[in-house]
Scaffold this active site. Sequence first.
Site, PDB file in Angstrom:
ATOM      1  N   LYS A 114       4.945  10.233  -3.782  1.00 15.55           N
ATOM      2  CA  LYS A 114       3.881   9.386  -3.233  1.00 15.55           C
ATOM      3  C   LYS A 114       2.628  10.190  -2.934  1.00 15.55           C
ATOM      4  O   LYS A 114       1.517   9.725  -3.169  1.00 15.55           O
ATOM      5  CB  LYS A 114       4.347   8.686  -1.947  1.00 15.55           C
ATOM      6  CG  LYS A 114       5.284   7.507  -2.193  1.00 15.55           C
ATOM      7  CD  LYS A 114       5.505   6.747  -0.896  1.00 15.55           C
ATOM      8  CE  LYS A 114       6.406   5.531  -1.096  1.00 15.55           C
ATOM      9  NZ  LYS A 114       6.705   4.867   0.172  1.00 15.55           N
ATOM     10  N   LYS A 197      10.263   0.494 -14.372  1.00 17.23           N
ATOM     11  CA  LYS A 197      10.703  -0.426 -13.321  1.00 17.23           C
ATOM     12  C   LYS A 197       9.633  -1.484 -13.061  1.00 17.23           C
ATOM     13  O   LYS A 197       8.449  -1.168 -12.988  1.00 17.23           O
ATOM     14  CB  LYS A 197      10.925   0.418 -12.058  1.00 17.23           C
ATOM     15  CG  LYS A 197      11.701  -0.247 -10.961  1.00 17.23           C
ATOM     16  CD  LYS A 197      11.770   0.662  -9.739  1.00 17.23           C
ATOM     17  CE  LYS A 197      10.626   0.334  -8.805  1.00 17.23           C
ATOM     18  NZ  LYS A 197      10.848   0.695  -7.400  1.00 17.23           N
ATOM     19  N   LYS A 200       5.020  -3.916  -8.203  1.00 15.16           N
ATOM     20  CA  LYS A 200       3.804  -4.651  -7.862  1.00 15.16           C
ATOM     21  C   LYS A 200       2.543  -3.940  -8.343  1.00 15.16           C
ATOM     22  O   LYS A 200       1.505  -4.555  -8.493  1.00 15.16           O
ATOM     23  CB  LYS A 200       3.714  -4.881  -6.356  1.00 15.16           C
ATOM     24  CG  LYS A 200       3.744  -3.617  -5.524  1.00 15.16           C
ATOM     25  CD  LYS A 200       3.615  -3.946  -4.051  1.00 15.16           C
ATOM     26  CE  LYS A 200       3.854  -2.733  -3.164  1.00 15.16           C
ATOM     27  NZ  LYS A 200       5.283  -2.513  -2.857  1.00 15.16           N
TER      28      LYS A 200
END
Length: 328
Positions: A114, A197, A200
């Site tokens: 991240k 995957k 969003k």
Amino acid sequence: AARPRVLSGIQPTADSFHLGNYLGALREWVAMQDEHDAFYCVVDLHAITVEQDPAQLRQRTRLSAAQLLALGIDPDRSTLFVQSHVPEHAQLSWVLECQTGFGEAGRMTQFKDKSARQEAEHVSVGLFTYPVLQAADILLYQADAVPVGEDQRQHLELTRNLAQRFNSRYGATFTVPAAHIPKGTAKIYDLQDPTAKMSKSVPAGVVELMETPKRSAKKIRSAVTDLEREIRYDVDNKPGISNLLVIYSALTDRSIPELEAAYEGKGYGDLKKDLGEVVVEFATPFQEKVHGYLDDPAELDKVLHRGAERARQVASETLRTVFDRVGF
Ligand code: ADP
Ligand code: NA
């Protein structure tokens, strides 16, 4: 015997949950209610580890709760609450941070991933300590089990280590939670890139539960497949068709072999059209329920208030013991 206690949370960081969230996690939340004493929270404290617009965060928190209720989380059987309504999460997190090695936290691969995706000056300390807050979420409720996907294994391991460390240093305080391996979940892939995957962050390839069902059906019709004609489950050679079959099977409870047989000799267009209808049939009543909750804000507040009160009963008892043990 008491039902085993389970805890899980989801971030309010989108206007809608997507099919991956539902089939990969939330559907299991609904199923677990039968045999578990379930605590489910909308984790808004986690959400602010990256920048959020305040009005949008508030709205998304309510939307997330409304969607969970519409999917079948039953507030009479389970404890549904918003994390920031229970201040004990942040309080326990601080104590646990002081039990966590800096190097230990630095080994968390999700933080590395991240933080690598952001400008260095925007990476907050909160993003770094995120897994410790997650440990606090779990340990506050003395959860026996936590449903975990592959990406959360390392965080659960940290939680277990922190619980064991605290228990051996200060005396038995926390239940050491086990991984609950979900039986009925599936990994869902992006419709435009069926090797990635569904997420969003890629709008073209994601089916959002709150978008117009027509739009979802259109996305499914434009899903990337392959140049063959055969409707067959084969992840390596036919990832697009396999993904559509997985979604179809999960939403209808028809097995994949059953679907393969039913579509023998039929074209990809038939499969996509039918799956589009399946999605419309799922999303239409779901959205009606969500709007029912959103149109009655007082009722939604009441449900969340009741959830927070019930959560605090358990959380405050754990925190009291912890504070006493550390010398507060
Ligand atoms: P996103 O990947 O869209 O950012 P989150 O990371 O917030 O979604 O995931 C919330 C939950 O949904 C997690 O339990 C995660 O494992 C699950 N999940 C997310 N995407 C998928 C997917 N494509 N397939 C299966 N489960 C998924
Ligand atoms: Na994610």
